[in-house]
Design a protein around this motif. Structure first.
Motif: not given
Length: 574
Positions: A95, A97-99, A101-102, A135-140
């Motif tokens: 959870r 990781s996306p933050y 990146d943002k 960064f790639r979301e599908q890698n999380i």
């Protein structure tokens, strides 16, 4: 940095997070992430304030994760500890990781980012840009799966024991017997260790193949041809290339491997054996029993503190602080994961040393090695951002491997007998050179693995033997132990848990030899340069940090030969 042993460090007062925060769910920390994401960055002051709050959040969360990892490794048999760690990597980390990146994009897209002091933030910003790029979301979910699978290596290895003299002991404890003067005992112990490892060969091969598959998918998702190239980007290897690694391999094969062959010829002659076998490589060639620098954990700690004090009171004081705080867990025991590490704890600013000591000489080396990492943590603890303290391994290992060598003049703390002291120094210098081909072997093996991810297990074993034979002793006779030789790569934790984190040891070993050479010529200046370099954390490029330490970041043929010649000269004088 002037705490006395009786004034123990405490955490700085938090300015962003609650002092009573307990990370027991994502919801307990999500508001802090949302706060950072929602803020407006309308001035340079806004950005700098935002960076400090982000840094505090990172320090708190990373320290929480660190304690989970440390406790799990100390006792792999406690399911609750494993569950605590797995909770973090499955419920918290994905959870975040996306933050992250943002946050990175928010910073870089701010019109005021260009006003940040260039020298101060250059390293940080180039890393942020690279993180955005890969960064790639599908890698999380793949990272979560990868972290879970990687931990299986420690659990498998921790359960490996053998029976020696009627006692069940760890492989680390059993390895002490490979220094026994009785060749029959050495052979029996080597075969027992090897047989125990063979029981898990298939399991570890399957695990490794699964890790390769996951890692390759991550790389492909991020647009890379292979995982090696992806990992170079993820590790932030801005200051050297794949070709530089190949150049290192060539230099080691050309200038170090032949030296080790000569040493093994001398060993074979001294032992008076027809074939130098794998169980003959650790025993003392003068017919003396294994070096015994300490009896137990307490003695190891006290003697190391005294040794460090002789070099710098600052060094000794910091180990004393760790001792008083209980931040040292050193002895090998059943259920404890293998290996050793110094874990930085960014909020308290005091690191934790973990190892598997059994009273051997190599344990002394591990202790001063990890002690070097610890001193590095203390020297960089007051840097402004957590990111500034997170140094690349090429710098981290320079701190630790240099400490191995610069402490040698004070090893009389461990060895009162002058002959024993000389023997310890010679053994260390042989290991300094001997480590380099093994590092090159592991690194080259990884390059091949991830350039050829679809290989079979048999192809992997064949390639290992080919690479191993090219770098390592041609004198040691492995006949009858071919299957053992084909799988000895499985003992290298880094391949399973921290891929491509190994060549750094090679670069740093060369740097450490150069630091030691400076120390031999001018001890005070060398220590001053060494501490100045470590105090930089990661605020300057690697080359500049090495330059601050008074050495070169260089792995050319000529430089490797120059340093090897220096070590050989020092060995001859012993």
């Amino acid at each position: 940095m002037t705490n006395s042993p009786t004034t123990l460090p405490v955490k700085k007062r938090r300015t962003f997070l609650s002092e009573n925060l307990i990370i027991n769910s994502w919801e307990s920390i999500q508001p802090y992430f949302d706060d950072l994401l929602a803020r407006k960055l309308n001035s340079l002051e806004d950005i700098e304030f935002w960076l400090k709050d982000r840094s505090e959040l990172e320090a708190v969360i990373e320290e929480d994760a660190a304690w989970r990892y440390i406790k799990m490794n100390i006792d792999t048999t406690d399911k609750a500890l494993a569950d605590d760690f797995n909770f973090f990597i499955t419920e918290i980390q994905p959870r975040m990781s996306p933050y992250d990146d943002k946050f990175n994009k928010k910073l870089i897209e701010s019109s005021f980012v260009s006003h940040l002091e260039k020298d101060k933030y250059f390293i940080y910003l180039r890393a942020i840009k690279k993180e955005i790029e890969i960064f790639r979301e599908q890698n999380i979910p793949l990272f979560t799966q990868l972290n879970t699978e990687e931990q299986k290596y420690g659990s498998i290895s921790a359960l490996m024991t053998v029976e020696i003299e009627g006692k069940e002991i760890t492989l680390q404890q059993a390895a002490k017997h490979l220094k026994d003067l009785d060749r029959n005992i050495r052979e029996i112990v080597f075969e027992k260790i090897s047989f125990r490892r063979t029981q898990d060969v298939e399991k570890l091969n399957q695990l490794f193949s699964e890790l390769i598959q996951i890692r390759t998918t991550i790389a492909k998702n991020a647009g890379f041809e292979n995982y090696r190239d992806y990992k170079f980007a993820e590790l932030g290897r801005f200051d050297y290339s794949v070709k530089d690694c190949y150049d290192f391999h060539h230099a080691i094969k050309t200038h170090i491997t032949p030296v080790l062959d000569q040493l093994d010829i001398q060993r074979k002659q001294a032992l008076g054996v027809d074939q130098l076998k794998p169980w003959d490589t650790e025993v003392d060639i003068t017919g003396k029993p294994a070096l015994k620098p300490f009896e137990n954990q307490e003695e190891l700690i006290l003697k190391t503190i005294e040794c460090f004090n002789r070099i710098s009171l600052f060094f000794g004081e910091k180990l004393e602080i760790m001792k008083q705080m209980g931040y040292l867990d050193l002895e090998s025991k059943k259920g404890k994961a293998p290996g050793g590490f110094n874990y930085p704890l960014y909020e308290i600013g005091v690191p934790f040393i973990y190892m598997n000591a059994v009273g051997s000489f190599r344990d002394l080396i591990t202790m001063v090695h990890e002690g070097g990492h610890a001193i590095h943590s203390f020297l960089s603890r007051d840097l402004e951002l957590t990111a500034f303290k997170s140094v690349p391994s090429e710098v981290a290992e320079l701190a630790s491997m240099s400490m191995e060598l610069i402490t040698m003049d004070h090893w009389d703390v461990f060895f009162k007998d002058k002959d024993e002291l000389k023997r310890a120094k010679r053994e260390q210098l042989e290991k300094v050179l001997g480590t380099l081909p093994w590092i090159a072997t592991i690194d080259k093996f990884q390059h091949w693995i991830y350039e050829n991810p679809d290989h079979s297990v048999n192809e992997r074993n064949d390639k290992w033997i080919e690479i191993y034979s090219g770098f390592n002793s041609s004198i040691v006779d492995w006949s009858g132990m071919e299957k053992v030789k084909a799988n000895i790569w499985q003992k290298q934790l880094h391949l399973f848990e921290v891929p491509f984190y190994y060549i750094e040891y090679g670069f740093a070993q060369l740097g450490a030899i150069a630091v030691w050479r400076n120390f031999k010529n001018n001890p005070k200046q060398a220590i001053k340069d060494y501490t100045s370099a470590l105090a930089l954390g990661y605020t300057r490029p690697i080359g500049e940090i090495y330059e601050t330490a008074g050495i070169k970041f260089d792995f050319s043929d000529s430089y490797v030969k120059e340093l090897a010649d220096f070590v050989r000269k020092e060995m001859a004088e012993l």
